[in-house]
Design an enzyme around this catalytic site. Structure first.
Site, PDB file in Angstrom:
ATOM      1  N   ALA A   1      -2.849   4.680   3.443  1.00  8.62           N
ATOM      2  CA  ALA A   1      -3.287   4.660   1.956  1.00  8.62           C
ATOM      3  C   ALA A   1      -1.652   5.266   0.693  1.00  8.62           C
ATOM      4  CB  ALA A   1      -3.596   5.761   0.678  1.00  8.62           C
TER       5      ALA A   1
ATOM      6  N   GLU B   1       0.777   5.893   8.988  1.00 12.23           N
ATOM      7  CA  GLU B   1       0.137   6.604   7.721  1.00 12.23           C
ATOM      8  C   GLU B   1       0.745   6.714   6.174  1.00 12.23           C
ATOM      9  OE1 GLU B   1      -2.397   8.890   8.186  1.00 12.23           O
ATOM     10  OE2 GLU B   1      -2.608   9.108  10.054  1.00 12.23           O
ATOM     11  N   HIS B   2      -0.362   7.427   5.508  1.00  9.20           N
ATOM     12  CA  HIS B   2       0.001   7.478   4.305  1.00  9.20           C
ATOM     13  C   HIS B   2       1.609   7.583   3.709  1.00  9.20           C
ATOM     14  CE1 HIS B   2      -0.575  11.991   4.187  1.00  9.20           C
ATOM     15  NE2 HIS B   2      -0.472  12.364   3.190  1.00  9.20           N
ATOM     16  N   GLU B   3       1.819   6.800   3.049  1.00 10.56           N
ATOM     17  CA  GLU B   3       3.332   6.751   2.648  1.00 10.56           C
ATOM     18  C   GLU B   3       4.526   6.481   3.175  1.00 10.56           C
ATOM     19  OE1 GLU B   3       3.141  10.629  -0.553  1.00 10.56           O
ATOM     20  OE2 GLU B   3       2.567   9.768  -1.902  1.00 10.56           O
ATOM     21  N   ALA B   4       3.886   6.416   4.309  1.00  6.01           N
ATOM     22  CA  ALA B   4       5.027   5.788   5.157  1.00  6.01           C
ATOM     23  C   ALA B   4       5.219   4.487   4.750  1.00  6.01           C
ATOM     24  CB  ALA B   4       5.046   5.501   6.657  1.00  6.01           C
TER      25      ALA B   4
END
Length: 212
Positions: free
Chosen positions: A122, A139-142
């Site tokens: 996400a 992963e998220h916000e990478a």
């Protein structure tokens, strides 16, 4: 995608892209490659028709065909992308395996290669012309910049920033919040627990700078 695709590069990555497009029901018109020994050959019944700057085929791009650039070498990939933008005013399309999982809130640019079993979390951001190989996890916000390469099975944890042109080998783990600088290289199997400087090469667990 309604139009067929011309794949630039008839090497291993080009073959992988062909498989992805065919699985997605996209017609591949031909390959273009500068290796003259490949001209006139076929890859799974798709012909290698000519060089990457052949106007006879370039004229179709943006009208009747799309383009995808399948070169592992960043310099070569950049040159072909720049040529397409300059001469045809188009950007290459994405090549995304149908067994990858991309969050609906993720942002993805143009010309990316995303292979099987890749997971993009996400609000992650992927720039343009990146190569993300099988089983990698973003992963998220990478955040990935442009022309980034992520090796098979690597895990890019939450909030990581990977700047333009960085290379991450296979089986690498980058812990949350780390920044990998522009043009940096991370050797296969490494565990990165701290920031990596621009153009620095690191390797190991924990990853440490490799002196040239």
């Amino acid at each position: 995608m309604e139009n067929p695709v011309i794949i630039f590069g008839a090497n291993g990555l080009g073959k992988a892209a062909l498989d992805i497009f065919q699985q997605n029901g996209v017609v591949v018109y031909c390959f273009l490659d500068d290796d003259k020994a490949l001209h006139g050959t076929e890859i799974d019944s798709i012909s290698v028709m000519g060089a990457t700057d052949d106007d006879g085929y370039l004229k179709f791009i943006g009208k009747k065909c799309e383009a995808f650039v399948a070169f592992d070498d960043n310099k070569l990939r950049k040159n072909v992308v720049e040529m397409l933008v300059d001469r045809r005013k188009v950007m290459p399309v994405n090549c995304v395996h149908n067994q990858s999982i991309i969050a609906s809130t993720a942002t993805i640019g143009y010309g990316n290669f995303i292979n099987a079993q890749v997971r993009v979390g996400a609000f992650a951001t992927i720039g343009q012309h990146c190569l993300i190989h099988s089983g990698a996890i973003i992963e998220h916000e990478a955040r990935l910049g442009d022309f980034v390469q992520i090796g098979a099975g690597s895990v890019i944890n939450a909030g990581v920033t990977i700047e333009d042109g960085a290379f991450i080998g296979s089986g690498v783990t980058v812990v949350s919040g780390v920044t990998i600088g522009k043009g940096a290289r991370v050797g296969a199997g490494s565990v990165v627990i701290s920031d990596v400087k621009k153009n620095e090469t690191v390797f190991g667990n924990p990853a440490q700078s490799v002196k040239s």
